[in-house]
Design a protein around this motif. Sequence first.
Motif, short mmCIF file in Angstrom:
data_model
loop_
_atom_site.label_atom_id
_atom_site.label_comp_id
_atom_site.label_asym_id
_atom_site.label_seq_id
_atom_site.Cartn_x
_atom_site.Cartn_y
_atom_site.Cartn_z
N THR A 56 42.06 72.89 42.02
CA THR A 56 41.67 73.92 41.06
C THR A 56 42.54 73.81 39.80
OG1 THR A 56 41.02 75.34 42.89
CG2 THR A 56 41.38 76.41 40.76
N LEU A 59 41.61 70.64 37.89
CA LEU A 59 40.37 70.81 37.11
C LEU A 59 40.67 71.58 35.82
CD1 LEU A 59 37.94 71.65 40.06
CD2 LEU A 59 37.58 69.80 38.40
N THR A 80 28.33 73.73 44.77
CA THR A 80 29.72 73.30 44.81
C THR A 80 30.60 74.51 45.08
OG1 THR A 80 31.48 72.12 43.61
CG2 THR A 80 30.11 73.62 42.32
N ALA A 83 35.43 76.61 42.18
CA ALA A 83 36.45 76.05 41.29
C ALA A 83 35.88 75.05 40.29
CB ALA A 83 37.55 75.38 42.11
N VAL A 132 29.83 66.65 40.84
CA VAL A 132 30.58 66.91 42.08
C VAL A 132 30.03 65.97 43.15
CG1 VAL A 132 31.19 68.65 43.80
CG2 VAL A 132 30.74 69.35 41.42
N SER A 160 36.77 66.20 44.79
CA SER A 160 37.53 66.89 45.84
C SER A 160 37.13 66.44 47.23
CB SER A 160 37.33 68.40 45.73
OG SER A 160 37.91 68.90 44.56
N HIS A 161 35.83 66.13 47.42
CA HIS A 161 35.34 65.74 48.74
C HIS A 161 35.42 64.23 48.94
CE1 HIS A 161 32.35 69.42 48.90
NE2 HIS A 161 33.59 69.77 48.66
N SER A 184 41.14 66.73 45.87
CA SER A 184 41.81 67.88 46.50
C SER A 184 42.49 67.42 47.78
CB SER A 184 40.79 68.97 46.84
OG SER A 184 41.41 69.96 47.66
N HIS A 186 43.57 69.89 50.03
CA HIS A 186 43.52 71.05 50.91
C HIS A 186 43.31 70.54 52.36
CE1 HIS A 186 41.65 74.47 52.96
NE2 HIS A 186 42.26 75.24 52.07
N LYS A 189 40.11 68.88 53.57
CA LYS A 189 39.63 67.69 52.86
C LYS A 189 40.06 66.41 53.59
CE LYS A 189 37.84 70.59 49.98
NZ LYS A 189 38.32 71.11 48.73
N GLU A 195 48.62 72.28 50.27
CA GLU A 195 47.82 72.53 49.07
C GLU A 195 48.14 71.39 48.13
OE1 GLU A 195 45.64 74.91 48.33
OE2 GLU A 195 46.15 76.70 49.51
N GLY A 196 47.21 71.02 47.27
CA GLY A 196 47.53 69.98 46.31
C GLY A 196 46.29 69.37 45.71
C1 LIG Z 1 38.16 72.23 47.73
C2 LIG Z 1 37.41 72.09 46.47
C3 LIG Z 1 37.98 72.41 45.22
C4 LIG Z 1 39.29 73.08 45.10
O1 LIG Z 1 40.31 72.43 45.75
P1 LIG Z 1 41.71 73.13 45.94
O2 LIG Z 1 42.63 71.98 46.17
O3 LIG Z 1 41.56 74.01 47.17
O4 LIG Z 1 42.03 73.91 44.74
C5 LIG Z 1 37.26 72.14 44.08
N1 LIG Z 1 36.03 71.62 44.14
C6 LIG Z 1 35.44 71.33 45.31
C7 LIG Z 1 34.07 70.73 45.30
C8 LIG Z 1 36.10 71.57 46.51
O5 LIG Z 1 35.50 71.32 47.68
#
Ligand SMILES: *Cc1c(COP(=O)(O)O)cnc(C)c1O
Length: 386
Positions: A56, A59, A80, A83, A132, A160-161, A184, A186, A189, A195-196
């Motif tokens: 987040t 981004l 999505t 964030a 995304v 992120s994914h 991401s 998290h 993921k 977190e990161g």
């Molecule tokens: C998890 C996620 C985020 C945010 O990731 P964080 O590291 O939790 O801030 C943003 N975009 C997508 C598509 C996500 O799945």
Amino acid sequence: MPIPYGRQSIDQEDINAVVNVLKSDFLTQGPVVPRFEEAIAGYVGARFAVASNSATSSLHLACMALGVGQGDYVWTSPTTFVASANCALYCGAQVDFVDIDPISHNMSVVKLREKLEAAKTKNILPKAVIPVHLTGLPCEMEEIHALSREYGFRIIEDASHAVGAHYRDTRIGDCRFSDIAIFSFHPVKIITTGEGGIALTNDKELARKMELLRSHGVTREAHELENSSLGPWYYEQQQLGYNYRMIELEAALGLTQLQKLDSFIDRRQNIAAQYNEYLADLPLQLPMVPSHARSSFHLYVILLRTEKLSRSHRQIFEMMREAQIAVNQHYMPVYLQPYYKRLGFEPGLCPQAEDYAVRAISLPIYPDISDGDFKQVVSVLRQCLS
Ligand SMILES: *Cc1c(COP(=O)(O)O)cnc(C)c1O
């Protein structure tokens, strides 16, 4: 405990790495974060990487570095996590959504082109588009990149994914077809730092901007100072930045996790292949991966062919949750969230994304899922669909 849809894999090596940092001189702003940045950049083949405390934050840094601000438009996918859209609002820009493709469920290139054509006539073209890579399946980046040249917008990939995903002969994150890509870390993921997040780019200036904004907009570099130095203690705040820094413990975990990334993805692909096999005869739309892509399979999303089922999406969800399988929905269209509705968005904006949301179920997928739990998921799902 219910079987979750995703979770981290942590081994002794990860634990030792974090403990070693706890015993070292630096918990933050030490040598490990730069090592992690170099390792991720090296893995994907990007020139620069800027780590932060979440995707987040990354981004947000990416939008700021590209100069997104008041009066600008930023477009993303409605399907999505919030964030992907919020980052533009943080900058005072306006957000809009491009409907998804019925097969990939990523932003539709056809819809994007149509929307660009319409926006051009009204002179409201977007400053940036944020594709995304939903579930870890890469978007059609070559086409989106070509459109960015034609219509003059910048591209931030919300990857992120998609840590470890491939697109044509590139790795997601190498920014061949974008300005900046975001991962991401998290725990749900692909690899985690607790977190990161990280921003990847091949543009030195964008990287430096993100680095400064990550840490209060403050610099000590002699060649960057606006005024002459008053002494060895001297630093300047030149912009309104934030404290979005990743800490050393997180980066140490990220480094050991990165060593396992390829095996994590192999395992995720193996689970996905098993689902494909065991669910093939059911009234479902299963994930499709085109031959030019490798999905990282952050999620395994099935779509119910509800017209062929006696139970509703909600009933099946409730039955599975009742049976201790923590299925999830990724995602309801962002613009249907109460906050976005208050900004003026209304149902009907992206029909494909709305149809997807009432049919989608994310099944458990993570490297450490046991064979027993996997079989339990398949068996409960079969009962729900009978
Ligand atoms: C998890 C996620 C985020 C945010 O990731 P964080 O590291 O939790 O801030 C943003 N975009 C997508 C598509 C996500 O799945």
